[in-house]
Write a protein that holds these residues in place. Structure first.
Motif, short mmCIF file in Angstrom:
data_model
loop_
_atom_site.label_atom_id
_atom_site.label_comp_id
_atom_site.label_asym_id
_atom_site.label_seq_id
_atom_site.Cartn_x
_atom_site.Cartn_y
_atom_site.Cartn_z
N SER A 166 0.85 -1.29 0.01
CA SER A 166 0.00 -0.08 0.01
C SER A 166 1.01 1.28 0.02
N SER A 167 2.05 1.22 0.55
CA SER A 167 2.69 2.45 0.82
C SER A 167 3.49 2.79 -0.68
N SER A 168 3.30 2.12 -1.59
CA SER A 168 3.83 2.43 -2.78
C SER A 168 2.81 2.49 -3.91
N GLY A 173 -5.40 6.17 -0.17
CA GLY A 173 -5.22 7.39 0.35
C GLY A 173 -4.14 7.65 1.42
N PRO A 174 -3.95 8.97 1.92
CA PRO A 174 -3.06 9.04 3.05
C PRO A 174 -3.63 8.54 4.48
N VAL A 175 -4.98 8.86 4.44
CA VAL A 175 -5.51 8.56 5.90
C VAL A 175 -5.64 7.03 5.89
N ILE A 179 -3.87 4.61 8.81
CA ILE A 179 -4.69 3.81 9.51
C ILE A 179 -3.88 2.34 9.63
N LYS A 180 -3.60 2.06 8.52
CA LYS A 180 -3.00 0.58 8.01
C LYS A 180 -1.51 0.52 8.99
N LYS A 181 -0.77 1.77 8.79
CA LYS A 181 0.56 1.60 9.75
C LYS A 181 0.31 1.58 10.90
N VAL A 182 -0.59 2.49 11.75
CA VAL A 182 -0.69 2.62 13.06
C VAL A 182 -1.14 1.13 13.44
N PHE A 225 -9.85 -0.75 4.47
CA PHE A 225 -10.00 -1.13 3.34
C PHE A 225 -11.23 -0.65 2.48
N GLY A 226 -12.23 -0.18 3.35
CA GLY A 226 -13.52 0.39 2.57
C GLY A 226 -13.14 1.87 1.77
N ALA A 227 -12.31 2.35 2.38
CA ALA A 227 -11.72 3.55 1.69
C ALA A 227 -10.92 3.24 0.37
N ASP A 228 -10.34 2.24 0.05
CA ASP A 228 -9.73 1.84 -0.94
C ASP A 228 -10.50 1.30 -2.23
#
Length: 267
Positions: A166-168, A173-175, A179-182, A225-228
């Motif tokens: 996801s990072s690349s 989206g940034p939000v 969330i995924k990273k945290v 994942f909903g935002a993606d």
């Protein structure tokens, strides 16, 4: 497959148009959409059902004196009747949604289709959750514990792999990425601490706290994942003419269910 369809759309000059793909089955010239639902709706169901089940069963177990208020292991909330019936039912349904969600994500978002490993990890984790739901610690602690290790272990690895991809990926989206990273860092740290506390024979309350934190992180990660997949739909399509597999492009800006672009892409 959606990825192949997108490549075909780019060749047709629609690659950068404001369209989204509808995933359909057999379709043709007389195709019309019977029903559609946002993919986002299905994505968040698994985590929502699991969290609702856990907190509901916790409330029932506490009110009946089956577990202490602070703090039982999550599995302890599904040992005695009547809460154990809801616990098994809710977690089995939730695990099925999480299982299907993994497949949908793998096939609809480029960031998640690059790694078959992530798909395998998630599928194994959701199956482990299903076993946790139907075999409680009083019935067979060995099977229950092994299933719990599979659930948390494989899903923590899944979060690491998915966050890496996801990072690349610019479509994430940034939000959502934050969330995924945290959730990944917190969830993995909680599980590592849980292992240490178990091995050193520490107070079970602290072990339980780590389990609750790890579980909530996994479910919030799923909800992100909903935002993606915003704007992507799953559709049921009826066709009384041909029987070829196609994808049809739909305008997400509004209009009725039959409002589709004129171009169809055979795949």
């Amino acid at each position: 497959p959606p990825m192949r369809a997108r490549d075909s759309l780019q060749k047709e000059g629609l690659g950068h148009a404001p369209y989204h793909l509808l995933i359909v089955g057999r379709c043709g010239e007389k195709m019309h959409i019977i029903a559609k639902e946002t993919l986002q709706f299905y994505i968040v169901q698994g985590a929502t059902i699991v969290l609702s089940t856990i907190f509901l069963c916790y409330g029932i177990a506490v009110s009946l004196g089956h577990v202490p208020v602070w703090l039982p292991m999550i599995s302890d909330c599904g040992v005695y009747p009547p809460e154990k019936y809801l616990f098994s039912l809710g977690l089995v349904i939730g695990s099925v949604f999480l299982h299907v969600e993994s497949i949908l994500l793998y096939n609809t978002n480029k960031a998640y289709s690059n790694s078959r490993l992530s798909l395998i990890l998630s599928l194994l984790s959701s199956m482990g959750m299903g076993v946790v739901a139907v075999v409680n610690e009083k019935e067979n602690n060995t099977i229950h514990t092994a299933a719990a290790v599979i659930t948390f272990g494989f899903y923590d690895l899944y979060m690491i792999v998915m966050t890496f991809y996801s990072s690349s990926e610019p479509t994430i989206g940034p939000v959502s990425l934050a969330i995924k990273k945290v959730c990944t860092v917190t969830g993995v740290a909680a599980m590592l601490l849980l292992i240490v506390l178990n091995l050193t024979g520490q107070d079970r309350t602290y072990v339980a706290l780590c389990e609750w934190i790890g579980t909530i992180c996994i479910m919030v990660y799923n909800i992100s994942f909903g935002a993606d997949v915003d704007g992507i739909y799953l559709c049921e399509v009826c066709d009384d003419s041909k029987h070829s597999t196609q994808l049809k492009v739909a305008n997400p800006a509004g209009g009725d269910d039959n409002s589709t672009a004129k171009k169809e892409v055979n795949v």
